[in-house]
Design an enzyme around this catalytic site. Structure first.
Site, PDB file in Angstrom:
ATOM      1  N   TYR A  58       0.853  -1.197   0.000  1.00  0.00           N
ATOM      2  CA  TYR A  58       0.000   0.000   0.000  1.00  0.00           C
ATOM      3  C   TYR A  58       0.876   1.230   0.000  1.00  0.00           C
ATOM      4  CZ  TYR A  58      -4.958  -0.978   0.199  1.00  0.00           C
ATOM      5  OH  TYR A  58      -6.241  -1.287  -0.139  1.00  0.00           O
ATOM      6  N   GLU A  60      -0.535   4.822  -0.523  1.00  0.00           N
ATOM      7  CA  GLU A  60      -1.314   6.036  -0.795  1.00  0.00           C
ATOM      8  C   GLU A  60      -0.438   7.272  -0.650  1.00  0.00           C
ATOM      9  OE1 GLU A  60      -3.082   3.575   0.834  1.00  0.00           O
ATOM     10  OE2 GLU A  60      -5.250   3.990   0.656  1.00  0.00           O
ATOM     11  N   ASP A 204      -7.231  13.405 -24.868  1.00  0.00           N
ATOM     12  CA  ASP A 204      -7.187  12.002 -24.428  1.00  0.00           C
ATOM     13  C   ASP A 204      -6.603  11.221 -25.601  1.00  0.00           C
ATOM     14  OD1 ASP A 204      -7.630   9.353 -23.923  1.00  0.00           O
ATOM     15  OD2 ASP A 204      -9.699   9.604 -23.229  1.00  0.00           O
ATOM     16  N   THR A 230      -4.136   5.839 -22.005  1.00  0.00           N
ATOM     17  CA  THR A 230      -3.918   4.526 -21.417  1.00  0.00           C
ATOM     18  C   THR A 230      -2.515   4.073 -21.811  1.00  0.00           C
ATOM     19  OG1 THR A 230      -5.044   3.599 -23.337  1.00  0.00           O
ATOM     20  CG2 THR A 230      -6.303   3.722 -21.296  1.00  0.00           C
ATOM     21  N   LYS A 233      -2.456   0.316 -25.048  1.00  0.00           N
ATOM     22  CA  LYS A 233      -2.913   0.179 -26.437  1.00  0.00           C
ATOM     23  C   LYS A 233      -1.683   0.241 -27.347  1.00  0.00           C
ATOM     24  CE  LYS A 233      -7.599   1.903 -25.577  1.00  0.00           C
ATOM     25  NZ  LYS A 233      -7.679   2.606 -24.283  1.00  0.00           N
ATOM     26  N   ARG A 239      -1.939  -2.703 -18.504  1.00  0.00           N
ATOM     27  CA  ARG A 239      -3.217  -1.977 -18.473  1.00  0.00           C
ATOM     28  C   ARG A 239      -3.108  -0.858 -17.453  1.00  0.00           C
ATOM     29  NH1 ARG A 239      -6.840  -4.744 -21.414  1.00  0.00           N
ATOM     30  NH2 ARG A 239      -8.326  -3.112 -21.046  1.00  0.00           N
TER      31      ARG A 239
HETATM   32  N1  DSN Z   1     -12.410   0.056 -24.765  1.00  0.00           N
HETATM   33  C1  DSN Z   1     -11.415   0.881 -25.403  1.00  0.00           C
HETATM   34  C2  DSN Z   1     -11.417   0.694 -26.875  1.00  0.00           C
HETATM   35  O1  DSN Z   1     -11.674  -0.414 -27.304  1.00  0.00           O
HETATM   36  O2  DSN Z   1     -11.133   1.613 -27.620  1.00  0.00           O
HETATM   37  C3  DSN Z   1     -11.524   2.289 -25.037  1.00  0.00           C
HETATM   38  O3  DSN Z   1     -11.487   2.408 -23.665  1.00  0.00           O
END
Ligand code: DSN
Length: 421
Positions: A58, A60, A204, A230, A233, A239
């Site tokens: 932990y 925080e 974003d 994120t 990707k 993730r």
């Molecule tokens: N679920 C993602 C996507 O497939 O683009 C976006 O968060």
């Protein structure tokens, strides 16, 4: 059952039921071509970091200011992750704690908006994202979201239309960023509109983060007041989420993330983010990003030449929307047919779609994951032809059988992970 991943099967693993499912998923990933545009195959080192004792800790707070003792080593890890994120994107400050892209967006909104503020973002139906104002998402519940879409004729963003809407609405914040948009986003033009109406400008860049890191898409950092993404990707990390901002905004961002929206950070995932950022700093990541875009271009051209319409006529990034309605199929039927041959993708609305979302007229295809496993332009030509064959004869067992064999041969030839000895 073959062992594919390091650490995935050892004598220490006694929970046969869970490990059997994990092995089946590993085998599925090895044996199928992953065209879901938001997925990728993280490196073995990134995955290994997530299976360490850091999951027990932990922490925080932030490095040097934690609410728990014993944080000296996780502080080192979080500092490495923050420094590498800043270096990778040329940003002044980074918060590496968001558990996901939506958590990153929640913190970004809390840092700069008040509940009820007006925000203008891209419509989900035209390729935006749930957390940019969907009525059932926190964003749509707590803020007054409005949306812009693509032009009906070109199926591209028309910055004059966005400007007109922004001048009329006068939002407190303008957001750029999409989940299913295949053309470059003109961050300078968005920033100029935001400046004209004295609004904040947020980006974003979840989908294109790896392309930005690898120099295959322009960076929003010089233009945006706050940037979220994120890490899993095109960036090919674990993730999770990441927020970048100028130094005068980091105090508000940090406090909006913790304690505002999250409790304890996932230190094992932050370690994996640090590793992924280092990977993305290597010269080879530039080659990867360029190959992702080149592959998408060939795949889109091949499908288009076979007579299947691509939304906006093609792609400049990692993703394309294929209008399978143009050959009389629904997106759901196309997704199912491709699944039968070992090609994974998702049905997706196309702009101005008349079908409901669970049916849709499109499929979204992305090349981030298949590029990671080493597929190149020649493979894309073959893949495009197989996809076209399946979509034109989804009921033909002979076609399905043949293409399933082709996919099996290609995936066997290009494994994702090295087999364990
Ligand atoms: N679920 C993602 C996507 O497939 O683009 C976006 O968060």
């Amino acid at each position: 059952m073959t062992d594919t991943l390091p650490g995935a099967s050892t004598a220490l693993h006694t929970d046969a039921a869970v490990w059997a499912s994990i092995h089946r998923e590993e085998e599925r990933q090895e044996a199928q071509l992953e065209l879901i545009a938001s997925e990728n195959h993280a490196s073995e080192e990134v995955m290994a970091a997530m299976g360490t004792a850091l999951t027990n800790k932990y922490a925080e707070g932030y490095p040097g200011r934690r609410y728990y003792g014993g944080c000296e080593h996780v502080d080192e890890v979080e500092d490495l992750a923050r420094d590498r994120a800043k270096e990778l994107f040329g940003a002044e400050r980074a918060n590496v704690q968001p558990h996901s892209g939506t958590q990153a967006n929640m913190a970004a909104f809390m840092a700069v908006l008040d509940p009820g503020d007006k925000v203008l973002a891209m419509s989900l139906d035209h390729g935006g994202h749930l957390s940019h104002g969907h009525v059932k998402n926190f964003s749509g519940v707590f803020y007054d979201f409005h949306s812009y879409g693509v032009d009906r004729g070109t199926e591209r963003l028309d910055m004059d239309q966005v400007r007109e809407q922004a001048l009329q609405l006068r939002p407190r914040m303008l957001i750029a960023g999409a989940s299913a948009y295949s053309r470059p986003i003109d961050f300078a033009a968005f920033a100029a509109i935001a400046k004209e109406i004295d609004a904040l400008f947020m980006v974003d860049m979840a989908h294109i983060a790896g392309l930005v890191a690898g120099g295959a898409h322009a960076s929003p950092i010089p233009y945006a007041d706050i940037v979220t993404m994120t890490t899993h990707k095109t960036l090919r990390g674990p993730r999770g989420g990441l927020i970048l901002c100028p130094k005068d905004r980091i105090v508000r961002v940090n406090s909006a993330l913790f304690p505002g929206g999250q409790g304890g950070p996932l230190m094992h995932v932050i370690a994996a983010k640090a590793i992924a950022f280092r990977e993305a700093l290597q010269p080879s990541f530039k080659d990867y990003a360029a190959q992702v875009v080149a592959n998408a271009g060939v795949l889109a051209d091949t499908l288009s030449e076979s007579g299947i319409r691509i939304v906006s006529g093609g792609t400049d990034n990692h993703v394309m929307l294929v209008d399978v309605g143009s050959i009389g199929l629904s997106g759901a039927a196309a997704e199912d047919a491709l699944h039968r041959v070992g090609i994974t993708c998702n049905k997706n609305l196309i702009p101005f779609d008349e079908r409901p979302p669970m049916e849709a007229s499109g499929i979204r295809l992305g090349t981030a994951a298949i590029t990671t496993r080493g597929l190149d332009e020649a493979d894309m030509g073959a893949l495009g032809a197989w996809i076209a064959d399946v979509l034109r004869a989804p009921e033909s067992d002979a076609v399905i059988e043949r293409v399933r064999g082709e996919v099996a041969a290609l995936t066997a030839d290009k494994p994702i992970y090295s087999p364990r000895s």
